[in-house]
Design an enzyme around this catalytic site. Structure first.
Site, PDB file in Angstrom:
ATOM      1  N   ILE A 188      -0.665   4.589   3.515  1.00 11.42           N
ATOM      2  CA  ILE A 188      -1.652   3.793   2.756  1.00 11.42           C
ATOM      3  C   ILE A 188      -0.955   3.265   1.505  1.00 11.42           C
ATOM      4  O   ILE A 188      -0.353   4.042   0.761  1.00 11.42           O
ATOM      5  CB  ILE A 188      -2.843   4.692   2.305  1.00 11.42           C
ATOM      6  CG1 ILE A 188      -3.606   5.220   3.523  1.00 11.42           C
ATOM      7  CG2 ILE A 188      -3.770   3.932   1.357  1.00 11.42           C
ATOM      8  CD1 ILE A 188      -4.657   6.279   3.185  1.00 11.42           C
ATOM      9  N   HIS A 189      -0.967   1.957   1.303  1.00  8.15           N
ATOM     10  CA  HIS A 189      -0.429   1.458   0.030  1.00  8.15           C
ATOM     11  C   HIS A 189      -1.017   0.129  -0.429  1.00  8.15           C
ATOM     12  O   HIS A 189      -0.705  -0.344  -1.512  1.00  8.15           O
ATOM     13  CB  HIS A 189       1.101   1.324   0.093  1.00  8.15           C
ATOM     14  CG  HIS A 189       1.564   0.134   0.887  1.00  8.15           C
ATOM     15  ND1 HIS A 189       1.704   0.139   2.236  1.00  8.15           N
ATOM     16  CD2 HIS A 189       1.911  -1.118   0.492  1.00  8.15           C
ATOM     17  CE1 HIS A 189       2.117  -1.029   2.675  1.00  8.15           C
ATOM     18  NE2 HIS A 189       2.253  -1.838   1.633  1.00  8.15           N
ATOM     19  N   ARG A 190      -1.872  -0.494   0.389  1.00  6.95           N
ATOM     20  CA  ARG A 190      -2.393  -1.815   0.026  1.00  6.95           C
ATOM     21  C   ARG A 190      -3.202  -1.755  -1.260  1.00  6.95           C
ATOM     22  O   ARG A 190      -3.986  -0.820  -1.461  1.00  6.95           O
ATOM     23  CB  ARG A 190      -3.333  -2.345   1.111  1.00  6.95           C
ATOM     24  CG  ARG A 190      -2.673  -2.752   2.352  1.00  6.95           C
ATOM     25  CD  ARG A 190      -2.086  -4.129   2.283  1.00  6.95           C
ATOM     26  NE  ARG A 190      -1.041  -4.186   3.286  1.00  6.95           N
ATOM     27  CZ  ARG A 190       0.091  -4.841   3.179  1.00  6.95           C
ATOM     28  NH1 ARG A 190       0.351  -5.557   2.095  1.00  6.95           N
ATOM     29  NH2 ARG A 190       0.979  -4.823   4.124  1.00  6.95           N
TER      30      ARG A 190
END
Ligand code: UD1
Ligand code: UDP
Length: 367
Positions: free
Chosen positions: A206-208
């Site tokens: 997860i990084h958006r």
């Protein structure tokens, strides 16, 4: 001799550049000379240096050391420093990858100096302008002279925007080149190191911005994953992007973070190296991700993928049933993707010879 200046700066760009640089060195060194520039957008050892070492990428000829900042600060800093490099190097073409702030800064700076721009991974669209990457990729395409498209969808998108066919090239996806070549060198020691059994754990990334900076969504995602892990008694490993690490330490409900940290089945680990990541992908049972690259790698390694976003640029993955969009109801997304029985994995991403194709087009078109 054609002089190419390549600008990279973020993790996925090191991986893509590794594939192109290798082919230039092995097969085109008598025609193409590459000068590599690192913007410094990513700088932690495990977000940058590890890829250069492990994938044998030449040491950058220039390091702009811009570091983190707001979108405008970062883009402007890269642009200013990159202009000086271009004025010194006077290349025949500038190569940029993907859709990061490094990409748009490099493309815009080169275009203003009348240097042809080659955009690798052109034509992708989410049609969501809230996404910083969408702004970057649309603008980059519009100042580029070579549009190297990974998929037929990317070509269709560009045709809808009335780009000249003469600059659109169906190259295939350079990440597939990387997956085929470096995939054979996967570092499986990461499994034992984290107590993971083959085909008996889930992998998540997860990084958006839309998932990390929206506090409600950040909490929703981590709470949903924790519930799933508990309900299905399955191990989940999540290599944490530094942006997400900061976000959960600051904004995740403290009780939830404590429970995650004390749940043996929920493993938060530092960012993986590429060879470790490939091993994690090849051996997991399901991928949950908001990453563009990881979505595709799940497909390359034939793993079901729950996409933690409302839309994707890689629509083929969803249309073929191997991935499902699930920004909110992850549990339903998981059931849907696990019910997909298709064993058919068409070659949406080309034949793994994208780097060679790109070199040929550049050599043919630049004298
Ligand atoms: C960037 C790209 C995104 C890409 C991702 C790949 C843009 C707009 N976004 O997002 O498209 O998918 O890279 O990983 O260019 N940080 C560190 N150490 C690092 C790098 C970052 O601590 O080495 C932290 C900093 O707090 C920084 C934050 O992560 O502010 C975000 O980094 P940034 O490069 O701005 O964006 P990414 O989320 O990495
Ligand atoms: N990746 C990696 N280590 C990690 C997470 C991802 O090596 O801990 C690799 C992944 O295998 C893929 C690329 O980084 O090749 C994707 O980059 P990222 O998810 O950062 O960005 P995106 O593709 O979404 O732009």
């Amino acid at each position: 001799m054609i002089k190419v200046v390549t600008l990279v700066g973020a993790r996925p760009q090191f991986i893509k550049a590794a594939a192109l640089s290798r082919v230039i060195r092995d097969s085109y060194s008598s025609i193409i000379k590459e000068v590599l520039v690192h913007s410094g957008q990513h700088y932690d050892e495990n977000m940058s240096e590890v890829f250069f070492t492990e994938m044998d990428i030449p040491k950058p000829n220039y390091h702009l050391e811009v570091g983190s900042g707001s979108h405008t600060q970062q883009t402007a800093q890269i642009s200013l420093k990159f202009e000086a490099v271009l004025n010194t190097e006077k290349p025949d073409v500038v190569v940029v990858y993907g859709d990061t702030n490094t990409t748009i800064a490099g493309a815009l700076t080169a275009a203003k100096l009348n240097i042809p721009v080659a955009h690798i991974e052109a034509g992708l669209r989410s049609y969501n302008k809230q996404m910083p990457e969408e702004v970057n990729r649309v603008l980059t395409d519009h100042v580029s002279d070579f549009l190297f498209c990974p998929t037929q969808t990317a070509i269709n998108n560009l045709q809808k925007e009335n780009f000249s066919d003469s600059i659109i090239h169906h190259s295939g996806d350079i990440m597939y080149d990387a997956a085929l070549y470096y995939g054979q060198k996967a570092d499986e020691s990461v499994l034992a190191k984290n107590g993971l059994e083959k085909n008996n754990y889930w992998l998540a990334t997860i990084h958006r911005q839309s998932n990390t900076d929206d506090i409600k969504q950040l909490n929703h995602l981590f709470i949903s994953l924790l519930e799933l892990v508990k309900k299905q008694n399955t191990k989940l490993v999540l290599p944490l992007h530094p942006r997400t690490k900061k976000a959960i330490e600051t904004h995740l409900d403290k009780a939830v973070l404590e429970e995650i940290n004390s749940t043996d089945n929920f493993l938060l680990i530092p960012p993986a190296s590429y060879l470790e990541m490939v091993a994690l992908e090849k051996n997991c049972s399901v991928v949950f991700t908001d990453s563009g690259g990881v979505q595709k790698e799940a497909y390359f390694y034939q793993k079901p993928c729950v996409v933690l976003r409302e839309e994707t640029e890689w629509v083929e993955l969803v249309e073929s049933g191997h991935a499902v969009l699930a920004p909110t109801n992850i549990s339903d997304g998981l059931s849907t993707v696990l019910n997909n029985n298709s064993k058919d994995f068409p070659q949406f991403f080309g034949d793994g010879k994208t780097a060679d194709f790109i070199c040929k087009i550049i050599a043919k078109n630049i004298q």
